[in-house]
Design a protein around this motif. Structure first.
Motif, PDB file in Angstrom:
ATOM      1  N   ARG A   6      30.135  87.201  49.971  1.00  0.00           N
ATOM      2  CA  ARG A   6      28.898  86.446  50.700  1.00  0.00           C
ATOM      3  C   ARG A   6      28.268  85.486  49.656  1.00  0.00           C
ATOM      4  O   ARG A   6      27.862  84.315  49.926  1.00  0.00           O
ATOM      5  N   ASP A   7      27.610  85.926  48.420  1.00  0.00           N
ATOM      6  CA  ASP A   7      27.087  85.190  47.591  1.00  0.00           C
ATOM      7  C   ASP A   7      27.867  84.010  46.780  1.00  0.00           C
ATOM      8  O   ASP A   7      27.440  83.014  46.869  1.00  0.00           O
ATOM      9  N   ALA A   8      29.366  84.474  46.589  1.00  0.00           N
ATOM     10  CA  ALA A   8      30.147  83.377  46.049  1.00  0.00           C
ATOM     11  C   ALA A   8      30.170  82.415  47.303  1.00  0.00           C
ATOM     12  O   ALA A   8      30.392  81.064  46.999  1.00  0.00           O
ATOM     13  N   VAL A   9      30.478  82.656  48.497  1.00  0.00           N
ATOM     14  CA  VAL A   9      30.509  81.697  49.468  1.00  0.00           C
ATOM     15  C   VAL A   9      29.285  80.750  49.704  1.00  0.00           C
ATOM     16  O   VAL A   9      29.306  79.543  49.870  1.00  0.00           O
ATOM     17  N   GLN A  10      28.067  81.205  49.749  1.00  0.00           N
ATOM     18  CA  GLN A  10      26.779  80.631  49.752  1.00  0.00           C
ATOM     19  C   GLN A  10      26.740  79.464  48.538  1.00  0.00           C
ATOM     20  O   GLN A  10      26.314  78.578  48.702  1.00  0.00           O
ATOM     21  N   GLU A  11      27.173  80.111  47.381  1.00  0.00           N
ATOM     22  CA  GLU A  11      27.073  79.024  46.141  1.00  0.00           C
ATOM     23  C   GLU A  11      28.179  78.012  46.349  1.00  0.00           C
ATOM     24  O   GLU A  11      27.999  77.176  45.986  1.00  0.00           O
ATOM     25  N   THR A  12      29.160  78.636  46.916  1.00  0.00           N
ATOM     26  CA  THR A  12      30.352  77.476  47.328  1.00  0.00           C
ATOM     27  C   THR A  12      29.698  76.248  47.852  1.00  0.00           C
ATOM     28  O   THR A  12      29.828  75.214  47.772  1.00  0.00           O
ATOM     29  N   PHE A  13      28.894  76.738  49.088  1.00  0.00           N
ATOM     30  CA  PHE A  13      28.541  75.552  49.856  1.00  0.00           C
ATOM     31  C   PHE A  13      27.190  75.043  49.283  1.00  0.00           C
ATOM     32  O   PHE A  13      27.194  73.578  49.349  1.00  0.00           O
ATOM     33  N   LEU A  14      26.446  75.719  48.665  1.00  0.00           N
ATOM     34  CA  LEU A  14      25.502  74.999  47.830  1.00  0.00           C
ATOM     35  C   LEU A  14      25.880  74.082  46.621  1.00  0.00           C
ATOM     36  O   LEU A  14      25.602  72.871  46.763  1.00  0.00           O
ATOM     37  N   LYS A  15      26.916  74.428  45.915  1.00  0.00           N
ATOM     38  CA  LYS A  15      27.554  73.346  45.016  1.00  0.00           C
ATOM     39  C   LYS A  15      28.306  72.352  45.878  1.00  0.00           C
ATOM     40  O   LYS A  15      28.373  70.947  45.474  1.00  0.00           O
ATOM     41  N   ALA A  16      28.936  72.516  46.828  1.00  0.00           N
ATOM     42  CA  ALA A  16      29.634  71.432  47.431  1.00  0.00           C
ATOM     43  C   ALA A  16      28.298  70.428  48.190  1.00  0.00           C
ATOM     44  O   ALA A  16      28.791  69.305  48.103  1.00  0.00           O
TER      45      ALA A  16
END
Length: 173
Positions: free
Chosen positions: A41-51
Motif C-alpha cells: 500500500r505504501d509503495a502504491v501511494q508513493e507511486t502515485f505521488l511520484k507520478a
C-alpha cells in the motif's frame, strides 16, 4: 490504452483517473513483489505521488499503466534494498499471493505461486508482469528498461526454473 491528456483536465483529475483505473493492478503487483500488504500500500501511494510530481515529464512513449508500473517496480526494488526491509521477516503464504493476484485458487495455483516465489527477482518480476498483469513483452521491456528479446529469454528461463521446481508433468500435464 490511451493516455488521458486533454487541455481541460487538471492534474488532479488525471491523477484521480490513474488511481481509479490502475490502483488495484499496481497494489497486486507490489504485494507480489514485496510480500507485505502494508508495504505494498505504501509503495502504491508513493507511486502515485511520484507520478503526480513527474506528470509533466510523461511523454506518452508508453501507455500510462506501463509508466506507472515502472515507477512502482522501482519503488518496490528500493524498499527491498533498504536496511530495514532486509531485516524484516515476512510471513506470506503462497495462498496470500494467489488470492491477491486471482479471484480464487486451488492447490495447483498454490503450488505454482510457491514456485514463482522461489524464482530470482529478475525472473519473478517478468513472470508476474506477463502472466498476472497480462502485459506484453514490449511493455515489460519498457518497464524493465531493456529489450523485448531479453524479456523473452527471461520468461523462457523462468519456465525452465519452474520446470525444475515443479517437474515436467506439472507444467505440461
Amino acid at each position: 490504452m490511451e493516455v488521458v491528456k486533454a487541455p481541460d483536465n487538471s492534474r488532479e483529475e488525471l491523477l484521480t483517473h490513474w488511481v481509479e483505473c490502475h490502483q488495484k493492478r499496481l497494489l497486486n503487483l507490489c504485494y507480489m513483489v514485496l510480500q507485505d500488504r502494508e508495504l505494498a500500500r505504501d509503495a502504491v501511494q508513493e507511486t502515485f505521488l511520484k507520478a503526480y510530481k513527474a506528470m509533466s515529464t510523461f511523454r506518452g512513449d508508453s501507455n500510462e499503466l506501463t509508466w506507472l508500473t515502472r515507477i512502482a517496480l522501482n519503488i518496490c526494488r528500493s524498499m527491498k534494498r533498504s536496511a530495514w526491509a532486509r531485516h524484516e521477516k515476512r510471513d506470506v503464504t503462497p495462498e496470500d499471493i494467489v488470492r491477491t493476484a486471482t479471484n480464487g485458487f486451488n492447490q495447483n495455483a498454490i503450488d505454482l505461486a510457491n514456485a514463482i516465489l522461489q524464482l530470482p527477482d529478475k525472473y519473478k518480476e517478468v513472470v508476474m508482469l506477463y502472466y498476472f498483469q497480462r502485459m506484453t513483452m514490449e511493455d515489460i521491456a519498457h518497464v524493465e528498461g531493456t529489450t523485448k528479446s531479453l524479456i523473452s529469454r527471461r520468461i523462457h528461463k523462468a519456465h525452465a526454473l519452474l520446470h525444475d521446481i515443479l517437474g515436467k508433468e506439472y507444467l505440461y500435464g
